[in-house]
Design a protein around this motif. Structure first.
Motif, PDB file in Angstrom:
ATOM      1  N   TRP A 144       5.888  11.191  -9.293  1.00  0.00           N
ATOM      2  CA  TRP A 144       6.469  10.136  -8.467  1.00  0.00           C
ATOM      3  C   TRP A 144       6.030  10.351  -7.021  1.00  0.00           C
ATOM      4  N   GLU A 145       5.844   9.252  -6.295  1.00  0.00           N
ATOM      5  CA  GLU A 145       5.656   9.367  -4.849  1.00  0.00           C
ATOM      6  C   GLU A 145       7.002   9.736  -4.221  1.00  0.00           C
ATOM      7  N   LEU A 146       6.968  10.525  -3.147  1.00  0.00           N
ATOM      8  CA  LEU A 146       8.209  10.870  -2.467  1.00  0.00           C
ATOM      9  C   LEU A 146       8.698   9.684  -1.644  1.00  0.00           C
ATOM     10  N   ALA A 147      10.010   9.463  -1.654  1.00  0.00           N
ATOM     11  CA  ALA A 147      10.613   8.453  -0.795  1.00  0.00           C
ATOM     12  C   ALA A 147      10.610   8.973   0.641  1.00  0.00           C
ATOM     13  N   ALA A 148      10.576   8.041   1.608  1.00  0.00           N
ATOM     14  CA  ALA A 148      10.513   8.427   3.019  1.00  0.00           C
ATOM     15  C   ALA A 148      11.661   9.344   3.443  1.00  0.00           C
ATOM     16  N   PRO A 149      12.925   9.097   3.031  1.00  0.00           N
ATOM     17  CA  PRO A 149      13.997  10.015   3.440  1.00  0.00           C
ATOM     18  C   PRO A 149      13.778  11.447   2.943  1.00  0.00           C
ATOM     19  N   THR A 150      13.173  11.591   1.766  1.00  0.00           N
ATOM     20  CA  THR A 150      12.882  12.927   1.240  1.00  0.00           C
ATOM     21  C   THR A 150      11.707  13.555   1.981  1.00  0.00           C
ATOM     22  N   ASN A 215       2.464   2.088   3.918  1.00  0.00           N
ATOM     23  CA  ASN A 215       1.886   2.455   2.626  1.00  0.00           C
ATOM     24  C   ASN A 215       2.779   3.464   1.903  1.00  0.00           C
ATOM     25  N   ALA A 216       3.043   3.241   0.600  1.00  0.00           N
ATOM     26  CA  ALA A 216       3.959   4.103  -0.157  1.00  0.00           C
ATOM     27  C   ALA A 216       3.463   5.542  -0.210  1.00  0.00           C
ATOM     28  N   GLY A 220       5.169   9.229   1.706  1.00  0.00           N
ATOM     29  CA  GLY A 220       5.511  10.464   1.027  1.00  0.00           C
ATOM     30  C   GLY A 220       4.939  11.712   1.687  1.00  0.00           C
ATOM     31  N   ARG A 221       4.305  11.554   2.818  1.00  0.00           N
ATOM     32  CA  ARG A 221       3.747  12.685   3.565  1.00  0.00           C
ATOM     33  C   ARG A 221       4.377  12.755   4.961  1.00  0.00           C
ATOM     34  N   ALA A 222       3.699  13.409   5.895  1.00  0.00           N
ATOM     35  CA  ALA A 222       4.264  13.623   7.230  1.00  0.00           C
ATOM     36  C   ALA A 222       4.121  12.382   8.094  1.00  0.00           C
ATOM     37  N   PHE A 223       5.176  12.068   8.824  1.00  0.00           N
ATOM     38  CA  PHE A 223       5.151  10.979   9.807  1.00  0.00           C
ATOM     39  C   PHE A 223       6.223  11.262  10.860  1.00  0.00           C
TER      40      PHE A 223
END
Length: 376
Positions: A144-150, A215-216, A220-223
């Motif tokens: 699964w792609e990670l959700a932004a809160p995670t 982008n999904a 899921g990475r650093a921002f």
């Protein structure tokens, strides 16, 4: 970043160790079978207890707790791994392996342990660090792609096993271990300086305070978010305090806020040449602000505010206000107003501190904020 050499591998290993030592959650991204688990568990050789939780074998109750009725009330019983971490007397790591297999519901359940150290009704001690390992979604089993809160709760570090490290370890049986640290001397002072730089950069580039990717995959990475900027400042300061190299510091900051924003921030920081705030608190006339860029004026005054806050005496407060007034007279009022407003708040001003006459340059701004003092 692609890891191709032993030097790059050791940089990534040290970056991971700094995250663990600073108690900031880290997430290792790499292909299966490249030593992510072994790298984390190598901390046991330095006396750290490691609890490995395989996410593919987990469900939300393993993080949120299982409801149990006791004496007519319901409590959330923690899993055994959390109880062992709570009982351990010393530093420890909760390692969540195969994290990219976590479903959205499992990711949501993991949020509270990561930031509040709570698993069910159990409060984990502050000696626990969190690390996760993940395969990219396209190679993970049921990924699964990670959700932004995670994703925003982790520092994201790329991982790979270069041939040079693998061949040496294969022949000798000796593998590099993750370095771990106690809080180094001078860390708090370096952190105060780094927070001033973050504040100054975001005054110039306010749009970079919080940028959630559209982008999904990128979500899921650093921002950058306020939380990840705080992570970046703490890790950058820790890296400097343990004399880590510039490449390690860059890895850590990019792992918090993303590579592009990290590059912009570090370029801006490298172009700053800031005076010692203690010099200015001792002598407000020590430097001239004439011709200085507004962002550099702001950061200099923020550093003066930070230095005063660490040792808040009446004389230092008066000198700090005088420094702000001189900066406003020589370089313009705008970059000095936020700092002088902070200094003029009743909770900040020491009892009996004299207000320098030079503060009159701020009269309109302070009157608007209801902070205008009476000057003899």
């Amino acid at each position: 970043m692609t890891i191709r050499t032993r030097h790059e591998y050791e940089n990534a290993l040290q970056a991971l160790g700094i995250c663990v030592s600073a108690r900031i959650p880290a997430l290792l991204w790499g292909n299966p079978g490249e030593g992510k688990t072994a790298a984390v568990e190598s901390a046991s050789s330095s006396g750290w207890h490691v609890e490995t939780v395989i996410i593919t074998h987990s469900e939300p109750s393993d993080f949120a707790g299982l409801p149990v009725i006791t004496d007519g009330s319901v409590s959330l019983a923690p899993p055994a791994w959390a109880a062992r971490l709570a009982d351990h007397d010393g530093p420890s790591i909760a390692f969540f392996d195969e994290f990219s297999t976590a479903s959205p519901s499992l990711q949501a359940a993991a949020l509270r342990p990561l930031t509040h150290y709570e698993v069910g009704s159990l409060q984990l001690p502050p000696t626990v660090s969190f690390v996760a390992a993940a395969n990219p979604a396209d190679v993970a089993a049921a990924g699964w792609e990670l959700a932004a809160p995670t994703a925003s709760r982790f520092v994201h570090l790329d991982w790979a096993m270069p041939y040079e490290v693998y061949s040496e370890g294969l022949v000798t049986g000796a593998w590099p271990t993750m370095p771990v640290y106690s809080e180094p001397d001078g860390y708090q002072r370096i952190l105060a300086d780094e927070l001033v730089l973050v504040s100054g950069f975001l005054r110039v580039r306010e749009s970079q305070l919080s940028v959630i990717p559209k982008n999904a995959e990128q979500r899921g990475r650093a921002f950058p978010t306020p939380r990840t900027w705080d992570y970046a400042a703490r890790l950058s300061a820790f890296a400097q305090a343990v004399d880590a190299g510039a490449d390690v510091r860059r890895l850590l900051i990019a792992g918090c806020i993303g590579g592009a924003v990290a590059h912009e921030y570090l370029t801006w920081v490298n172009n700053q040449d800031l005076p010692d705030p203690e010099l200015l608190l001792g002598d407000p006339t020590a430097i001239s602000f004439a011709g200085m860029r507004a962002d550099r004026v702001f950061v200099t005054l923020q550093s003066v505010l930070g230095a005063f806050s660490r040792q808040p005496t009446a004389a230092r407060w008066s000198n700090a206000v005088d420094v702000c007034a001189r900066a406003a007279s020589q370089a313009g009022v705008d970059p000095a107003v936020p700092v002088v407003r902070s200094l003029m708040r009743p909770a900040t001003r020491p009892k009996g501190a004299a207000v320098p006459a030079s503060i009159k340059v701020f009269a309109p701004a302070l009157a608007l904020a209801g902070l205008l003092p009476k000057v003899p």
